[in-house]
Design a protein around this motif. Structure first.
Motif, mmCIF file in Angstrom:
data_model
loop_
_atom_site.group_PDB
_atom_site.id
_atom_site.type_symbol
_atom_site.label_atom_id
_atom_site.label_comp_id
_atom_site.label_asym_id
_atom_site.label_seq_id
_atom_site.Cartn_x
_atom_site.Cartn_y
_atom_site.Cartn_z
ATOM 1 N N LYS A 81 -8.237 3.700 7.906
ATOM 2 C CA LYS A 81 -7.494 2.557 7.329
ATOM 3 C C LYS A 81 -6.388 2.111 8.275
ATOM 4 O O LYS A 81 -6.141 0.916 8.446
ATOM 5 C CB LYS A 81 -6.858 2.961 5.989
ATOM 6 C CG LYS A 81 -7.779 2.851 4.813
ATOM 7 C CD LYS A 81 -6.974 2.987 3.523
ATOM 8 C CE LYS A 81 -7.933 3.221 2.366
ATOM 9 N NZ LYS A 81 -7.346 3.968 1.271
ATOM 10 N N ASP A 82 -5.701 3.070 8.889
ATOM 11 C CA ASP A 82 -4.624 2.727 9.826
ATOM 12 C C ASP A 82 -5.181 1.950 11.026
ATOM 13 O O ASP A 82 -4.562 0.996 11.502
ATOM 14 C CB ASP A 82 -3.903 3.991 10.327
ATOM 15 C CG ASP A 82 -2.920 4.561 9.295
ATOM 16 O OD1 ASP A 82 -2.758 3.936 8.225
ATOM 17 O OD2 ASP A 82 -2.331 5.616 9.577
ATOM 18 N N GLU A 101 -5.968 -1.551 9.938
ATOM 19 C CA GLU A 101 -4.700 -2.288 9.750
ATOM 20 C C GLU A 101 -4.135 -2.709 11.103
ATOM 21 O O GLU A 101 -3.750 -3.864 11.301
ATOM 22 C CB GLU A 101 -3.715 -1.368 9.008
ATOM 23 C CG GLU A 101 -2.548 -2.084 8.349
ATOM 24 C CD GLU A 101 -1.728 -1.117 7.487
ATOM 25 O OE1 GLU A 101 -2.232 -0.666 6.439
ATOM 26 O OE2 GLU A 101 -0.578 -0.820 7.864
ATOM 27 N N SER A 105 -0.703 4.718 5.993
ATOM 28 C CA SER A 105 -1.518 4.717 4.770
ATOM 29 C C SER A 105 -1.945 6.134 4.410
ATOM 30 O O SER A 105 -2.368 6.399 3.288
ATOM 31 C CB SER A 105 -2.761 3.852 4.966
ATOM 32 O OG SER A 105 -3.670 4.510 5.834
ATOM 33 N N ASP A 112 -4.438 7.552 6.035
ATOM 34 C CA ASP A 112 -5.857 7.620 6.341
ATOM 35 C C ASP A 112 -6.098 7.006 7.728
ATOM 36 O O ASP A 112 -5.751 5.852 7.969
ATOM 37 C CB ASP A 112 -6.620 6.827 5.266
ATOM 38 C CG ASP A 112 -8.112 6.829 5.499
ATOM 39 O OD1 ASP A 112 -8.799 7.605 4.816
ATOM 40 O OD2 ASP A 112 -8.596 6.070 6.371
ATOM 41 N N THR A 145 5.906 9.809 -0.404
ATOM 42 C CA THR A 145 5.010 8.653 -0.301
ATOM 43 C C THR A 145 5.560 7.564 -1.213
ATOM 44 O O THR A 145 5.766 7.788 -2.399
ATOM 45 C CB THR A 145 3.577 9.030 -0.727
ATOM 46 O OG1 THR A 145 3.113 10.072 0.144
ATOM 47 C CG2 THR A 145 2.637 7.839 -0.618
ATOM 48 N N HIS A 172 3.028 4.114 1.288
ATOM 49 C CA HIS A 172 3.629 4.305 2.613
ATOM 50 C C HIS A 172 3.992 5.780 2.700
ATOM 51 O O HIS A 172 4.908 6.254 2.028
ATOM 52 C CB HIS A 172 4.863 3.405 2.722
ATOM 53 C CG HIS A 172 5.327 3.199 4.134
ATOM 54 N ND1 HIS A 172 4.557 2.587 5.091
ATOM 55 C CD2 HIS A 172 6.497 3.507 4.746
ATOM 56 C CE1 HIS A 172 5.217 2.522 6.226
ATOM 57 N NE2 HIS A 172 6.396 3.084 6.053
ATOM 58 N N GLN A 173 3.224 6.519 3.536
ATOM 59 C CA GLN A 173 3.334 7.979 3.545
ATOM 60 C C GLN A 173 4.207 8.470 4.689
ATOM 61 O O GLN A 173 3.895 8.251 5.858
ATOM 62 C CB GLN A 173 1.929 8.555 3.687
ATOM 63 C CG GLN A 173 1.798 9.926 3.077
ATOM 64 C CD GLN A 173 0.347 10.389 3.106
ATOM 65 O OE1 GLN A 173 -0.061 11.108 4.013
ATOM 66 N NE2 GLN A 173 -0.438 9.966 2.139
ATOM 67 N N LEU A 193 2.235 2.329 10.715
ATOM 68 C CA LEU A 193 0.952 2.676 10.093
ATOM 69 C C LEU A 193 1.178 3.977 9.332
ATOM 70 O O LEU A 193 1.490 4.996 9.950
ATOM 71 C CB LEU A 193 -0.111 2.871 11.169
ATOM 72 C CG LEU A 193 -0.389 1.643 12.039
ATOM 73 C CD1 LEU A 193 -1.219 2.041 13.254
ATOM 74 C CD2 LEU A 193 -1.095 0.560 11.235
ATOM 75 N N ARG A 242 0.882 -1.182 0.000
ATOM 76 C CA ARG A 242 0.000 0.000 0.000
ATOM 77 C C ARG A 242 0.907 1.215 0.000
ATOM 78 O O ARG A 242 2.101 1.092 0.292
ATOM 79 C CB ARG A 242 -0.925 0.028 1.230
ATOM 80 C CG ARG A 242 -0.176 -0.011 2.537
ATOM 81 C CD ARG A 242 -0.846 0.737 3.653
ATOM 82 N NE ARG A 242 -0.247 0.480 4.937
ATOM 83 C CZ ARG A 242 0.922 0.985 5.347
ATOM 84 N NH1 ARG A 242 1.648 1.760 4.555
ATOM 85 N NH2 ARG A 242 1.398 0.707 6.547
#
Ligand code: MUC
Ligand code: MG
Length: 372
Positions: free
Chosen positions: A148-149, A152, A143, A145, A27, A21-22, A141, A19
């Motif tokens: 979403k984190d 996860e 993402s 968001d 990113t 990774h920010q 974590l 996914r």
């Protein structure tokens, strides 16, 4: 008996991430590893890896520059030399080449792997012996968001794959980041340690405000809140808050660690083989940190299996790793280039066994992901 180094090959390998990774500075959608294959005249092979984050976003060495450095400058200095005496080879490299610690880390790793294979001993044996064979590993974590984190994190806790989390912050307005972090901490509860990595994004005043907010939200550790060269800011912040600081970009090698500790820093340090110039060099940072009462943490530049295994062999020899490790890089990638992946379970990872790093290349996968 030892044999001379016959060839050194450095190749770029691109693997997509599971996914986005920010981080505060980039990113990532793909990870680029520099994989080193070093052969001696007896046909034994040592593997090494130099990997960074987002091209030149993280530091002054890019994957492409690491390959060029190894091909153009390091290989001619090393080929024909006895592979066994790693210290002599390091002195030889350092006498004529400055910096480039990522490239040097890949070379030192390959030499350790080669020596281990020759002696039929693991790299951790060569480093004095493993104190622990199952090392704790947190998950990042990132993402971008919050919801979403949280999903996860919850599924990783349920699977017992990770129980602690690092959140990448610093790219948004301070209070947006604080709300994001506080929501995740509230969702995962007291059983999980939640830390943040700001990757240098804050000035000192923002960091002071941010640390007060994060302390109130129940965060356990704040990584590199301020710019890497501003050692004085890290020291002042470490004096001002109970919430500990993890020095990352500020400390590459043992000398940096000494300077920071001598300036009065209290907290912890992220050891990384890439920053230090190899597993042996990273352990020197650990020695200085421990002597100064600074806590240890096994850090990553999101290396794949080869680089992560090299780091794990080093971290396994430490008496104590106060803050655990983050050697999850291989899990962030969609695929791997090794025959047997690392075994992540029970909120940690097993130290690979077998001679050297205990890692074998999957030739088909390497051919598939290798950049032409
Ligand atoms: C860093 O700065 O710590 C480690 C974990 C992660 O997600 O990014 C890295 C780099
Ligand atoms: Mg960091």
């Amino acid at each position: 008996m030892s044999a001379p180094i016959q060839s050194i090959e450095a190749m770029l390998v691109d693997i997509p991430t599971i996914r986005p990774h920010q981080l505060s500075m980039t990113t990532m959608a793909v990870q680029t590893m520099v994989i080193v294959r070093m052969k001696d005249a007896d046909g034994l092979e040592g593997l090494g890896e130099a990997t960074t984050i987002g091209g030149l976003a993280y530091g002054p060495e890019s994957p492409e520059s690491v390959k060029l450095t190894i091909d153009t400058y390091f290989a001619p200095l090393l080929i024909g030399q006895d592979a066994d005496n790693i210290n002599t080879l390091r002195v030889r490299l350092n006498n004529t080449t400055r910096g480039n610690n990522l490239a040097k880390s890949a070379i030192e790793t390959a030499l350790l792997d080669l020596l281990g294979k020759r002696l039929n001993r693991s790299v951790s044996d060569l480093l004095g012996g493993a104190v622990q064979r199952h090392l704790p590993v947190l998950w990042t974590l990132a993402s971008g968001d919050t919801a979403k984190d949280i999903d996860e994190a919850k599924s990783l806790i349920a699977a017992r794959r990770h129980c602690d989390f690092k959140l990448k912050i610093g790219s948004r307005a301070l209070m947006n980041d604080v709300r994001h972090v506080a929501a995740i901490k509230a969702a995962v509860g007291d059983g999980a340690s939640v830390r943040v990595d700001v990757n240098q994004a804050w000035d000192e005043a923002t960091a002071a405000r941010g640390m007060a907010e994060l302390q109130a939200a129940g965060i356990d550790l704040v990584e590199q809140p301020t710019p890497m060269k501003d050692m004085a800011a890290l020291v002042r912040l470490s004096e001002k808050f109970h919430l500990p600081i993890l020095a990352d970009e500020t400390v590459a090698d043992a000398k940096d660690m000494f300077s920071l500790a001598a300036a009065g820093f209290a907290g912890a340090v992220a050891l990384k083989i890439a920053k230090a110039g190899g597993p042996l060099q990273a352990l020197k940072v650990a020695t200085v940190a421990s002597a100064a009462g600074v806590g240890l943490y096994g850090g990553t530049l999101l290396e794949g299996t080869i680089g992560s295994a090299a780091a794990l062999h080093a971290w396994s020899t430490l008496d104590r790793i106060h803050w655990g490790t983050e050697m999850f890089g291989p899990l962030l990638m969609k695929d791997d280039i090794v025959v047997k992946r690392l075994n992540f379970h029970d909120n940690g990872v097993e130290l690979p066994t077998g001679p050297g790093l205990g890692i074998e290349i999957d030739e088909d996968k390497l051919a598939y992901y290798r950049r032409e």
